[in-house]
Design an enzyme around this catalytic site. Sequence first.
Site, PDB file in Angstrom:
ATOM      1  NE  ARG A 159      -3.527  -2.313   2.748  1.00  0.00           N
ATOM      2  CZ  ARG A 159      -3.205  -3.470   3.308  1.00  0.00           C
ATOM      3  NH1 ARG A 159      -1.986  -3.646   3.822  1.00  0.00           N
ATOM      4  NH2 ARG A 159      -4.078  -4.458   3.370  1.00  0.00           N
ATOM      5  CE  LYS A 187      -6.487  -1.152   4.629  1.00  0.00           C
ATOM      6  NZ  LYS A 187      -7.775  -1.436   3.946  1.00  0.00           N
ATOM      7  CG  HIS A 260      -5.939  -0.047  -4.131  1.00  0.00           C
ATOM      8  ND1 HIS A 260      -5.315  -0.411  -2.956  1.00  0.00           N
ATOM      9  CD2 HIS A 260      -6.998  -0.888  -4.270  1.00  0.00           C
ATOM     10  CE1 HIS A 260      -5.973  -1.415  -2.396  1.00  0.00           C
ATOM     11  NE2 HIS A 260      -6.989  -1.729  -3.175  1.00  0.00           N
ATOM     12  NE  ARG A 263      -3.140  -3.830  -1.406  1.00  0.00           N
ATOM     13  CZ  ARG A 263      -2.556  -4.628  -0.519  1.00  0.00           C
ATOM     14  NH1 ARG A 263      -1.244  -4.747  -0.517  1.00  0.00           N
ATOM     15  NH2 ARG A 263      -3.267  -5.323   0.353  1.00  0.00           N
ATOM     16  CG  HIS A 286      -5.850  -9.403   1.102  1.00  0.00           C
ATOM     17  ND1 HIS A 286      -6.078  -9.745  -0.213  1.00  0.00           N
ATOM     18  CD2 HIS A 286      -5.769  -8.050   1.121  1.00  0.00           C
ATOM     19  CE1 HIS A 286      -6.138  -8.653  -0.949  1.00  0.00           C
ATOM     20  NE2 HIS A 286      -5.963  -7.613  -0.171  1.00  0.00           N
ATOM     21  CE1 TYR A 295      -6.205  -7.411  -6.801  1.00  0.00           C
ATOM     22  CE2 TYR A 295      -6.443  -8.644  -4.761  1.00  0.00           C
ATOM     23  CZ  TYR A 295      -6.273  -7.445  -5.427  1.00  0.00           C
ATOM     24  OH  TYR A 295      -6.173  -6.279  -4.703  1.00  0.00           O
TER      25      TYR A 295
END
Length: 315
Positions: A159, A187, A260, A263, A286, A295
Amino acid sequence: MSSPAANELTRWVRACLDHLQVERGLSSNTISNYRRDLDRYLTHLAGRGRTRVCDVTTDDVVSFARWLAEGDEQHPALAPASTNRAVVAVRTLHRFAVDDGFREDDPAAEVRVPSLQQRLPKALTLDQVTRLLQAPDTSEVDGLRDAALLELLYGTGARISEVCALDVDEVTRTLADDDLGLRLLGKGDKQRVVPLGSYARQAVDAWLVRGRPGWASRAARATPALLLNSRGGRLSRQSAWAVLQRHATAAALEVEVSPHSLRHTFATHLLDGGADIRVVQELLGHASVTTTQIYTKVTVEHLREVYLTSHPRAY
């Protein structure tokens, strides 16, 4: 001067945000988004004549969601994802009001967030990525910095906030040992390790040797940051976004490019190359493989396009 009633609504929101930050540990970015959404909500309530927490009705909440989604002459409609987030913020606020004794019932309990149509990420082609990565002029200091930024974004799938938060010590440790990966703080302060490819290594090393020392000397105080602005301070996310836009324009890319989307491209190219989805999940950071599965849909769509344009009996 604001009225006592207005102060009650403001105190309600402030108390909720303090609770989310201190007791639930939400990130500063999430708190900032919630604050903006809840400020909109208070404005909407004021326009409907609501002055106390106990005055708010389910119809007020529904009206707010509709206002966000449809907009008006002064306020354009928000994107579905932004409307969704704002409604979640309002539901959180009302749940807090009940839990903390501001009122006994929850008028937002039955209000559902708008359903979102899942959009497939737009991945760049390999040619587009190559043109973008070759756009910075590495004979200039800012070009060295920009090349390192772009190679890190595409080469690690990080990110933009994670790349801007990197410090020199972490990166030089990785450069010194080929077996060590780059540690990224994602995150929820979750740490993960990603490999650092040769192109990214070369770009970062060139920046550290030929670019960073000069800019670092301009700062009043030393900073550990890897990527700097021209004044010697840490490069911000906003400035990094502007760097990407500038080079996307220079590369004459005909698609919209964002941090993004790089990414997305990182993940899609890995899957196209045969990578296991669980590996891609770990690299992206994730928490659930369900998030990563979007994806695979991109890859299937790509395969379908190739089939339709290449096979003589596709049509």
